[in-house]
Design a protein around this motif. Structure first.
Motif, short mmCIF file in Angstrom:
data_model
loop_
_atom_site.label_atom_id
_atom_site.label_comp_id
_atom_site.label_asym_id
_atom_site.label_seq_id
_atom_site.Cartn_x
_atom_site.Cartn_y
_atom_site.Cartn_z
N GLU A 139 10.92 4.42 -5.87
CA GLU A 139 12.31 3.95 -5.89
C GLU A 139 13.11 4.42 -4.67
O GLU A 139 14.17 3.89 -4.38
CB GLU A 139 13.01 4.37 -7.19
CG GLU A 139 13.40 5.84 -7.26
CD GLU A 139 12.26 6.83 -7.49
OE1 GLU A 139 12.47 8.04 -7.31
OE2 GLU A 139 11.13 6.40 -7.83
N ARG A 140 12.59 5.40 -3.94
CA ARG A 140 13.29 5.89 -2.74
C ARG A 140 13.05 5.01 -1.51
O ARG A 140 13.75 5.15 -0.51
CB ARG A 140 12.87 7.33 -2.45
CG ARG A 140 13.42 8.29 -3.52
CD ARG A 140 12.94 9.70 -3.37
NE ARG A 140 13.18 10.28 -2.05
CZ ARG A 140 12.72 11.46 -1.67
NH1 ARG A 140 12.02 12.20 -2.51
NH2 ARG A 140 12.97 11.93 -0.47
N ILE A 141 12.08 4.12 -1.58
CA ILE A 141 11.83 3.20 -0.45
C ILE A 141 12.98 2.20 -0.38
O ILE A 141 13.35 1.60 -1.39
CB ILE A 141 10.48 2.47 -0.61
CG1 ILE A 141 9.33 3.47 -0.54
CG2 ILE A 141 10.33 1.38 0.45
CD1 ILE A 141 7.97 2.87 -0.82
N ARG A 145 0.84 -1.21 0.00
CA ARG A 145 0.00 0.00 0.00
C ARG A 145 0.87 1.25 0.00
O ARG A 145 0.58 2.22 -0.70
CB ARG A 145 -0.92 0.01 1.23
CG ARG A 145 -2.07 -0.98 1.13
CD ARG A 145 -2.89 -1.06 2.39
NE ARG A 145 -3.36 0.22 2.86
CZ ARG A 145 -3.86 0.41 4.09
NH1 ARG A 145 -3.96 -0.58 4.93
NH2 ARG A 145 -4.29 1.60 4.45
N VAL A 146 1.93 1.22 0.79
CA VAL A 146 2.83 2.38 0.86
C VAL A 146 3.57 2.54 -0.46
O VAL A 146 3.70 3.66 -0.97
CB VAL A 146 3.81 2.24 2.05
CG1 VAL A 146 4.82 3.39 2.06
CG2 VAL A 146 3.04 2.21 3.37
N LYS A 147 4.04 1.44 -1.03
CA LYS A 147 4.72 1.50 -2.34
C LYS A 147 3.78 2.08 -3.40
O LYS A 147 4.19 2.92 -4.21
CB LYS A 147 5.20 0.12 -2.77
CG LYS A 147 6.45 -0.34 -2.07
CD LYS A 147 6.84 -1.72 -2.61
CE LYS A 147 8.13 -2.20 -2.01
NZ LYS A 147 8.50 -3.53 -2.54
N ALA A 148 2.53 1.64 -3.39
CA ALA A 148 1.56 2.15 -4.36
C ALA A 148 1.36 3.65 -4.17
O ALA A 148 1.28 4.41 -5.14
CB ALA A 148 0.24 1.40 -4.23
N TYR A 149 1.28 4.09 -2.92
CA TYR A 149 1.13 5.52 -2.64
C TYR A 149 2.31 6.30 -3.22
O TYR A 149 2.14 7.27 -3.94
CB TYR A 149 1.01 5.78 -1.13
CG TYR A 149 1.11 7.25 -0.82
CD1 TYR A 149 0.00 8.07 -0.96
CD2 TYR A 149 2.32 7.83 -0.46
CE1 TYR A 149 0.09 9.44 -0.74
CE2 TYR A 149 2.43 9.19 -0.23
CZ TYR A 149 1.31 9.99 -0.38
OH TYR A 149 1.41 11.35 -0.17
N ARG A 178 4.44 5.36 -5.45
CA ARG A 178 4.50 5.19 -6.92
C ARG A 178 3.69 6.29 -7.59
O ARG A 178 4.12 6.88 -8.58
CB ARG A 178 3.96 3.81 -7.30
CG ARG A 178 4.13 3.46 -8.78
CD ARG A 178 3.65 2.03 -9.11
NE ARG A 178 4.18 1.06 -8.16
CZ ARG A 178 3.42 0.27 -7.38
NH1 ARG A 178 2.09 0.31 -7.44
NH2 ARG A 178 3.98 -0.58 -6.54
N GLU A 179 2.52 6.61 -7.03
CA GLU A 179 1.67 7.68 -7.58
C GLU A 179 2.37 9.04 -7.55
O GLU A 179 2.01 9.93 -8.30
CB GLU A 179 0.37 7.78 -6.78
CG GLU A 179 -0.56 6.60 -6.95
CD GLU A 179 -1.76 6.68 -6.00
OE1 GLU A 179 -2.00 7.76 -5.40
OE2 GLU A 179 -2.44 5.65 -5.87
N ALA A 204 12.18 1.63 5.00
CA ALA A 204 12.23 3.04 5.39
C ALA A 204 12.35 3.88 4.12
O ALA A 204 12.65 3.36 3.04
CB ALA A 204 13.42 3.32 6.30
N ILE A 205 12.11 5.18 4.29
CA ILE A 205 12.30 6.14 3.21
C ILE A 205 12.91 7.39 3.83
O ILE A 205 12.53 7.77 4.94
CB ILE A 205 10.98 6.45 2.47
CG1 ILE A 205 11.24 7.32 1.22
CG2 ILE A 205 9.97 7.10 3.40
CD1 ILE A 205 10.03 7.44 0.30
N GLU A 206 13.85 7.99 3.14
CA GLU A 206 14.42 9.26 3.62
C GLU A 206 13.63 10.41 3.02
O GLU A 206 13.48 10.49 1.80
CB GLU A 206 15.90 9.38 3.22
CG GLU A 206 16.55 10.63 3.79
CD GLU A 206 18.04 10.72 3.52
OE1 GLU A 206 18.70 11.55 4.16
OE2 GLU A 206 18.55 9.96 2.66
N LEU A 207 13.10 11.26 3.90
CA LEU A 207 12.30 12.40 3.46
C LEU A 207 12.78 13.68 4.12
O LEU A 207 13.19 13.66 5.28
CB LEU A 207 10.82 12.20 3.84
CG LEU A 207 10.08 11.02 3.22
CD1 LEU A 207 8.69 10.91 3.82
CD2 LEU A 207 10.01 11.15 1.71
N THR A 208 12.69 14.78 3.39
CA THR A 208 12.89 16.08 4.02
C THR A 208 11.67 16.36 4.89
O THR A 208 10.61 15.73 4.72
CB THR A 208 13.04 17.19 2.96
OG1 THR A 208 11.80 17.32 2.26
CG2 THR A 208 14.19 16.93 2.00
#
Length: 156
Positions: free
Chosen positions: A17-19, A5-9, A11-12, A131-135
């Motif tokens: 690719e940052r996950i 679900r998170v990947k699909a979010y 992806r939109e 995980a994902i790195e986000l500002t």
């Protein structure tokens, strides 16, 4: 599976690719910091609570704990964390992978000011090995947060 679900979010939003997915667990702050080779405080941990019959997520820095008086002042009730079973059912993510992305309808997300010390942070992505790195602006945008709160303690 919640990570799908998170990947699909993401992806939109052109960010899938940052996950990052790991061969080891990232289900705790310490394990996530080891997997990511970063300081534990930069892990954006997501804690789940029940407030007046609905679910609230608080995303805070990895070196914090909930400050009960501050929490009660903010939400008008004592901090009552969800059980692992409740978190998976009500949030949509299992403990260890709870994150503010692709959550169930009606879940309110708040970001704790303890995160503002960092340029980027690492929230989970729906599994105990992601995980994902986000500002901070990206975290604001993608968490669907309702606002900033000051309910944590233990950080400098």
């Amino acid at each position: 599976m919640a990570i799908e679900r998170v990947k699909a979010y993401f992806r939109e939003h052109g960010m899938e690719e940052r996950i990052q997915e790991f061969d080891v667990s990232s289900a705790t702050v310490e394990l996530a910091a080891a997997a990511l080779h970063c300081e534990p405080q930069r892990i954006a941990k997501t804690l789940s609570f029940m407030v007046d019959g609905h679910v609230v997520l608080v995303v805070g820095a990895g070196d914090t704990k909930i400050d009960n008086p501050k929490y009660k002042a903010q939400f008008g009730t004592k901090a009552k964390m969800l059980s692992p079973e409740e978190a998976e059912t009500l949030v949509g993510h299992a403990v260890g992978g709870v994150c503010p992305f692709a959550v169930n309808e009606g879940v309110d997300v708040y970001l704790d000011v303890s995160l503002k010390r960092f340029e980027t942070v690492f929230p989970a992505c729906g599994s105990g090995n992601s995980a994902i790195e986000l500002t901070i602006p990206e975290l604001e945008e993608h968490s669907g947060y309702k606002g900033w709160v000051d309910v944590c303690k233990g950080y400098v």
